[in-house]
Design a protein around this motif. Structure first.
Motif, PDB file in Angstrom:
ATOM      1  N   THR B  46       0.822  -1.221   0.000  1.00 28.56           N
ATOM      2  CA  THR B  46       0.000   0.000   0.000  1.00 28.56           C
ATOM      3  C   THR B  46       0.854   1.268   0.000  1.00 28.56           C
ATOM      4  O   THR B  46       0.345   2.367   0.204  1.00 28.56           O
ATOM      5  CB  THR B  46      -0.954   0.026   1.220  1.00 28.56           C
ATOM      6  N   GLN B  49       0.184   4.895  -1.654  1.00 24.28           N
ATOM      7  CA  GLN B  49      -0.677   5.901  -1.031  1.00 24.28           C
ATOM      8  C   GLN B  49       0.143   7.067  -0.470  1.00 24.28           C
ATOM      9  O   GLN B  49      -0.350   8.182  -0.362  1.00 24.28           O
ATOM     10  CB  GLN B  49      -1.489   5.228   0.083  1.00 24.28           C
ATOM     11  N   GLY B  85      -9.921  12.175   4.084  1.00 25.80           N
ATOM     12  CA  GLY B  85     -10.130  10.873   3.462  1.00 25.80           C
ATOM     13  C   GLY B  85      -9.187  10.680   2.305  1.00 25.80           C
ATOM     14  O   GLY B  85      -9.041  11.551   1.460  1.00 25.80           O
ATOM     15  N   GLY B  86      -8.542   9.533   2.294  1.00 24.54           N
ATOM     16  CA  GLY B  86      -7.562   9.280   1.245  1.00 24.54           C
ATOM     17  C   GLY B  86      -8.214   8.803  -0.033  1.00 24.54           C
ATOM     18  O   GLY B  86      -7.535   8.550  -1.009  1.00 24.54           O
ATOM     19  N   HIS B  93     -12.732   7.426   3.733  1.00 23.90           N
ATOM     20  CA  HIS B  93     -12.224   6.509   2.717  1.00 23.90           C
ATOM     21  C   HIS B  93     -13.076   5.232   2.768  1.00 23.90           C
ATOM     22  O   HIS B  93     -13.134   4.574   3.796  1.00 23.90           O
ATOM     23  CB  HIS B  93     -10.763   6.210   3.062  1.00 23.90           C
ATOM     24  N   ALA B  94     -13.766   4.912   1.691  1.00 14.00           N
ATOM     25  CA  ALA B  94     -14.680   3.763   1.689  1.00 14.00           C
ATOM     26  C   ALA B  94     -14.056   2.515   1.089  1.00 14.00           C
ATOM     27  O   ALA B  94     -14.309   1.407   1.560  1.00 14.00           O
ATOM     28  CB  ALA B  94     -15.951   4.116   0.927  1.00 14.00           C
ATOM     29  N   GLU B  95     -13.284   2.692   0.020  1.00 15.24           N
ATOM     30  CA  GLU B  95     -12.674   1.539  -0.650  1.00 15.24           C
ATOM     31  C   GLU B  95     -11.328   1.949  -1.210  1.00 15.24           C
ATOM     32  O   GLU B  95     -11.111   3.113  -1.531  1.00 15.24           O
ATOM     33  CB  GLU B  95     -13.513   1.088  -1.865  1.00 15.24           C
ATOM     34  N   GLN B  96     -10.439   0.964  -1.352  1.00 14.86           N
ATOM     35  CA  GLN B  96      -9.173   1.194  -2.037  1.00 14.86           C
ATOM     36  C   GLN B  96      -8.771  -0.089  -2.759  1.00 14.86           C
ATOM     37  O   GLN B  96      -8.846  -1.173  -2.180  1.00 14.86           O
ATOM     38  CB  GLN B  96      -8.088   1.608  -1.043  1.00 14.86           C
ATOM     39  N   HIS B  97      -8.360   0.052  -4.011  1.00 14.42           N
ATOM     40  CA  HIS B  97      -7.982  -1.101  -4.831  1.00 14.42           C
ATOM     41  C   HIS B  97      -6.662  -0.809  -5.526  1.00 14.42           C
ATOM     42  O   HIS B  97      -6.465   0.295  -6.044  1.00 14.42           O
ATOM     43  CB  HIS B  97      -9.054  -1.357  -5.904  1.00 14.42           C
ATOM     44  N   PHE B  98      -5.787  -1.808  -5.540  1.00 17.79           N
ATOM     45  CA  PHE B  98      -4.508  -1.675  -6.247  1.00 17.79           C
ATOM     46  C   PHE B  98      -4.341  -2.832  -7.224  1.00 17.79           C
ATOM     47  O   PHE B  98      -4.672  -3.978  -6.909  1.00 17.79           O
ATOM     48  CB  PHE B  98      -3.318  -1.738  -5.275  1.00 17.79           C
ATOM     49  N   GLU B  99      -3.800  -2.488  -8.385  1.00 16.07           N
ATOM     50  CA  GLU B  99      -3.341  -3.514  -9.324  1.00 16.07           C
ATOM     51  C   GLU B  99      -1.853  -3.285  -9.523  1.00 16.07           C
ATOM     52  O   GLU B  99      -1.437  -2.165  -9.854  1.00 16.07           O
ATOM     53  CB  GLU B  99      -4.034  -3.311 -10.673  1.00 16.07           C
ATOM     54  N   ARG B 151      -7.430   2.535  -7.439  1.00 16.86           N
ATOM     55  CA  ARG B 151      -8.791   3.084  -7.505  1.00 16.86           C
ATOM     56  C   ARG B 151      -9.262   3.313  -6.081  1.00 16.86           C
ATOM     57  O   ARG B 151      -9.257   2.393  -5.264  1.00 16.86           O
ATOM     58  CB  ARG B 151      -9.720   2.092  -8.218  1.00 16.86           C
TER      59      ARG B 151
END
Lengths: 135, 163
Positions: B46, B49, B85-86, B93-99, B151
């Motif tokens: 992470t 961020q 909120g990041g 911050h509700a959701e965080q997605h990494f590819e 995202r």
């Protein structure tokens, strides 16, 4: 120490304790490292008197970061290809968090995992998924 | 957050790993890292961020000569439209997605470009109306290669979420 597809079965789980009795200082450490200095996470006066929360609370990204440690300990260094979460409840100072990865599928050299982190009351604070390369 | 220059540095990776309670030597010990599969120090999953550190206008960092909305001796009364909120559009911050297309290492110099995503509303049980907004951040390396796609989803609430 990557995982081997031939040793993985759907439903296998891996669990780690992420933190016991989360300290405000660790939240401060995360603020400093990440650059997110939102006072909601470190400033008790602002958070209680102005924002009207019961106390400061952890960055969602701190919980995601600690959960990421469980994942990399399980799948190995540099193996993650995807990692995504929803923050389902707030994490407060004093919380103890446990996190579990559950194998959902193994195909084409990739393991797909369900990821869940819960607090000491059994409430889910983070739910998500990850994918990683396996041998 | 759009960032023109995000130099990935060893000491920053070490501090970030410490902050998430991760003592894996691959995040700070070059000699150890040589013997691992990646063969060098890499960043934890992470870490991207923390590009916030390199966004000159990041609104959740106190800046010289500007009012800050956190307390001093007592609350300052300085207002922020959204208290943080990041995830993107402010609020929590509700959701965080990494590819991960590859894992970054000290010496990489990244850029981050931001594209707005979807936005939507939902009625929440604990906090009134919830307004979600999504941002997509593409991190590219010094060769212009896409290394991480992120995202984030931020949520604004009508009132503080009940504990």
């Amino acid at each position: 120490m990557a995982l081997s597809a031939s040793n993985l079965n759907v439903g296998d789980t891996y669990t780690e304790c992420l933190v016991e009795d989360l300290k405000r200082t660790q939240i401060v450490q995360y603020a400093g490292a990440s650059g997110d200095y939102n006072p909601l996470h470190t400033d008790e006066i602002f958070t209680v008197e102005v924002a009207k929360y019961p106390s400061v609370f952890a960055h969602g990204m701190l919980t995601m970061g600690m959960t990421g440690r469980m994942l990399t300990n399980y799948v190995g260094d540099g193996r993650l290809t995807k990692y995504g979460v929803r923050f389902t409840s707030q994490v407060w100072p004093g919380d103890t968090l446990n996190s579990t990865a559950t194998v959902e599928s193994v195909e084409d050299g990739i393991v797909n995992l369900k990821v869940e982190t819960t607090n000491q009351d059994g409430s889910m604070v983070l739910s998500g998924y990850a994918a990683a390369k396996v041998d | 957050m759009a960032v023109e220059k995000f130099p990935v540095e060893g000491s920053h990776i070490m501090m970030f790993a410490r902050s998430v309670g991760d003592d894996n030597q691959i995040y700070y010990d070059e000699d150890h890292a040589k013997g691992t599969e990646p063969g060098k120090v890499i960043a934890p999953p992470t870490f991207a961020q923390s590009s916030a550190q390199f966004d000159p206008s990041y609104f959740l960092r106190p800046k010289v000569g500007e009012d800050w909305f956190g307390s001093g001796g007592s609350p300052t009364g300085v207002k922020r439209e959204a208290s943080g909120g990041g995830g993107g559009g402010g609020g929590l911050h509700a959701e965080q997605h990494f590819e991960y297309h590859r894992h970054v290492s000290p010496g990489d110099v990244l850029t981050a470009t931001v594209k707005p995503g979807k936005s939507w509303e939902k009625e929440g049980k604990r906090s009134g109306k919830l307004m979600f907004s999504e941002t997509i951040t593409e991190y590219r390396d010094q060769s212009g290669e896409l290394v991480i796609t992120a995202r984030g989803v931020g949520v604004r609430t009508e009132r503080p979420v009940d504990a």
